[in-house]
Design an enzyme around this catalytic site. Structure first.
Site, PDB file in Angstrom:
ATOM      1  N   HIS A   1       0.835  -1.202   0.000  1.00 22.30           N
ATOM      2  CA  HIS A   1       0.000   0.000   0.000  1.00 22.30           C
ATOM      3  C   HIS A   1       0.872   1.255   0.000  1.00 22.30           C
ATOM      4  CE1 HIS A   1      -2.355  -3.158   2.190  1.00 22.30           C
ATOM      5  NE2 HIS A   1      -3.239  -2.811   1.270  1.00 22.30           N
TER       6      HIS A   1
ATOM      7  N   THR B   1      16.415  -7.238 -36.222  1.00 24.27           N
ATOM      8  CA  THR B   1      16.541  -6.991 -37.656  1.00 24.27           C
ATOM      9  C   THR B   1      17.989  -6.890 -38.099  1.00 24.27           C
ATOM     10  OG1 THR B   1      14.418  -5.838 -37.618  1.00 24.27           O
ATOM     11  CG2 THR B   1      15.856  -5.443 -39.510  1.00 24.27           C
TER      12      THR B   1
ATOM     13  N   THR C   1      18.370   3.832 -43.335  1.00 29.93           N
ATOM     14  CA  THR C   1      18.734   2.547 -42.745  1.00 29.93           C
ATOM     15  C   THR C   1      20.226   2.338 -42.949  1.00 29.93           C
ATOM     16  OG1 THR C   1      18.429   1.221 -44.752  1.00 29.93           O
ATOM     17  CG2 THR C   1      16.461   1.647 -43.397  1.00 29.93           C
TER      18      THR C   1
ATOM     19  N   GLY D   1      21.773   2.188 -36.896  1.00 25.89           N
ATOM     20  CA  GLY D   1      22.354   1.075 -37.642  1.00 25.89           C
ATOM     21  C   GLY D   1      23.348   1.532 -38.682  1.00 25.89           C
TER      22      GLY D   1
END
Length: 581
Positions: free
Chosen positions: A235, A460, A505, A563
């Site tokens: 609590h 990825t 990318t 990346g």
């Protein structure tokens, strides 16, 4: 059916400030009642009683069980209502006990000629209100008894001499045991005896990384960004110790030592010896991600096994939460009677008990590695001198590791923040396994690197690197030069991804590099790759996680794609290694 809180000095005081927390609700006043309605919709075996007089009588040929308390701990004990569990749970307002009249209504409606056992957690409000209802019921001739579960070891004997330990997540195990006994026809007296024994052999300790926020409240006590609190109550009660954040292994070890230290006379509630049987329950306090909670399970199991205890069962999940509190608790139940395991294994239909609850424990969690025989890598000409190949790999890997903070920062701004750590992990693992690579065969080494990346990281970028390396190995067997092999690998990669130059990318780095190799020196190709990565600062994202953000957000951040930047640093490290060889 469902009816709709000492402390030692902290290292530094909590920070108090006003916040406007976000909650899914209509109004704070209607949240509990409407939540119970949703629970009943999802679990047809439950019935919601809005007013005392509307509840249906539950005919029973066994001892009936009732629990309850303040809401905000869901699934709590609403989740323990059903076959093999509670007959009723009485829900009070958020973090506040229900009234005695609510409890009395539940007792009257589920009373059994065999008796009714009321199980509550040991908090003053709950004990008083439920106790008052029990006394009223007894005055009416109803056979009923009450037990208050206290299992929190953070409340030592010196502080809890009169009030006892607070109730925590071990209450779920107590209710499970009592429910199984009742279903098997045990008497009220027998169930009471078993429950008290389970409480005496239970201990729980919680840790939280922040306080929870009560809907309708505008203020919240917060822990510092590098603090955790041991012994925190459900609590928002302050724990007994604030300390610095620490690795999971150290944190769990500290908690387990507190749970089992028989030299701590103030908190030595359990007496354990090597070989003793124990049950572990890891409880999510409400805001703990599963990926972290499972790590807690792993460290807890490892600790128990290292102490040469016999681990019989492991339960994990949200049993007793504290709204959105980020944290967890660990409960230990010492098994003195094999019947306890049988009762825990008793089949139930309860929404708050794991449907696939363990009925045994085994350390054999790894799949047998029965791999097919590998064909030897194809014989290839010695394209690169082995020492040079090793130097290039080391140079590229060290460059990635050194660049990890920048990569992580860029990915945190516009991504999910894992790119830097993913590349660093892959690079570190490659360095570790490098001595085992077949450096006399460049294609064989590339294939080994791809296998290392695939087995050490995911995501990825992992797939992209692995596809390119596999295709590059194949290209070296088919093409007359490194340049033509790299072009072959790039074309192969493009059949699996739609990413091209301009999409923000790593292709904005890779494509200029390979094109540069066709027309320029290695140094110039690297410069073109770096320039390509730099141009991603002013590109709108068409692929990747940042593509889900608005163009305004991406351009305003003015950071390169993580990346693309990581690959540029890798290529730079590779070129510098070649230059120095």
């Amino acid at each position: 059916m469902s009816l709709g809180k000492k402390n030692k000095k902290a290292l530094k005081p909590s920070i108090h400030f006003e916040v406007v927390a976000k909650h899914v609700m209509n109004t704070p006043e209607t949240l509990v009642a409407e939540s119970l309605q949703g629970l009943c919709y999802a679990h047809p075996h439950l019935r919601w009683m809005e007013k005392e007089k509307d509840i249906k009588t539950m005919a029973s040929e066994q001892v009936t069980l009732i629990s309850g308390g303040g809401s905000g701990h869901e699934p709590g004990y609403t989740g323990m209502v059903g076959k093999g569990g509670l007959a009723a749970n009485v829900c009070g307002p958020l973090f506040a006990s229900p009234s005695a009249s609510q409890v009395m209504a539940a007792i009257e409606q589920v009373q059994s000629p065999h008796g009714t056992l009321v199980i509550v957690m040991n908090y003053t409000g709950d004990c008083l209100h439920f106790g008052l209802a029990v006394e009223r019921a007894r005055a009416k001739g109803i056979k009923v008894d009450l037990v208050a579960v206290g299992d929190d070891v953070s409340v030592g004997r010196s502080k809890g001499d009169k009030v006892g330990r607070r109730g925590m997540a071990a209450t779920a195990c107590v209710i499970k045991l009592a429910g199984a006994l009742a279903a098997r026809g045990a008497s009220l007296e027998s169930i009471h005896q078993h429950v008290m024994s389970a409480i005496d052999h239970s201990a729980t300790l919680a840790v939280a990384f922040d306080h929870c926020h009560l809907p309708g409240s505008r203020s919240s006590a917060r822990l510092g960004s590098d603090e955790l609190e041991l012994g925190m109550g459900i609590h928002n009660e302050t724990g007994y110790l604030k300390t610095k954040m620490m690795p999971a292994k150290e944190m769990v070890g500290k908690m387990m030592r507190m749970l089992t230290d028989d030299q701590d006379l103030d908190r030595a509630y359990l007496q354990l010896e090597k070989g003793d049987s124990v049950v572990v329950l890891v409880n999510n306090l409400g805001g703990m991600p599963w990926v972290e909670l499972n790590l807690v399970v792993k460290e807890t199991v490892d600790w128990v096994l290292q102490q040469q205890l016999s681990l019989e069962r492991v339960y994990v999940g949200s049993f007793v939460t504290s709204l959105n509190m980020p944290g967890f608790s660990i409960s230990l139940l010492v098994v003195k009677d094999e019947e306890v395991l049988s009762l825990l294994d008793h089949k139930v239909a309860l929404s708050g008990w794991p449907a696939a609850a363990a009925r045994s424990f085994s350390v054999d969690i790894k799949e047998d590695q029965q791999t097919s025989p590998r064909l030897p890598p194809p014989v290839a000409l010695q394209v690169v001198e082995p020492n040079l190949l090793e130097a290039v790999i080391r140079g590229a890997a060290h460059a990635v590791i050194q660049a990890e903070p920048e990569i992580t920062y860029y990915d945190t701004v516009l991504g999910d923040g894992d790119c830097g750590q993913t590349l660093k992990t892959a690079a570190s693992t490659i360095l570790t396994r490098l001595p085992s690579y077949p450096l006399q065969s460049t294609p064989g080494t590339l294939l080994a690197m791809a296998e290392t990346i695939e087995s050490s990281v995911g995501g990825t970028s992992c797939a992209i690197y692995c596809i390119f390396l596999n295709a590059l190995a194949s290209g070296l067997l088919k093409k007359p030069s490194w340049v033509s092999a790299a072009q072959y690998a790039l074309q192969a990669l493009m059949t699996y991804t739609k990413a091209r130059v301009g999409d923000r990318t790593l292709m904005d780095t890779l494509c200029p590099f390979i094109d540069g190799l066709s027309h320029h020196s290695l140094e110039e190709a690297v410069r073109l790759a770096q320039a390509g990565a730099e141009r991603t600062r002013v590109m709108s994202a068409r692929l990747g996680r940042s593509s889900y953000l608005s163009d305004e957000q991406v351009l305003a951040a003015h950071v390169p794609d993580a990346g693309a930047y990581g690959l540029a640093e890798l290529l730079k490290g590779m070129a510098e290694a070649i230059k120095m060889f």
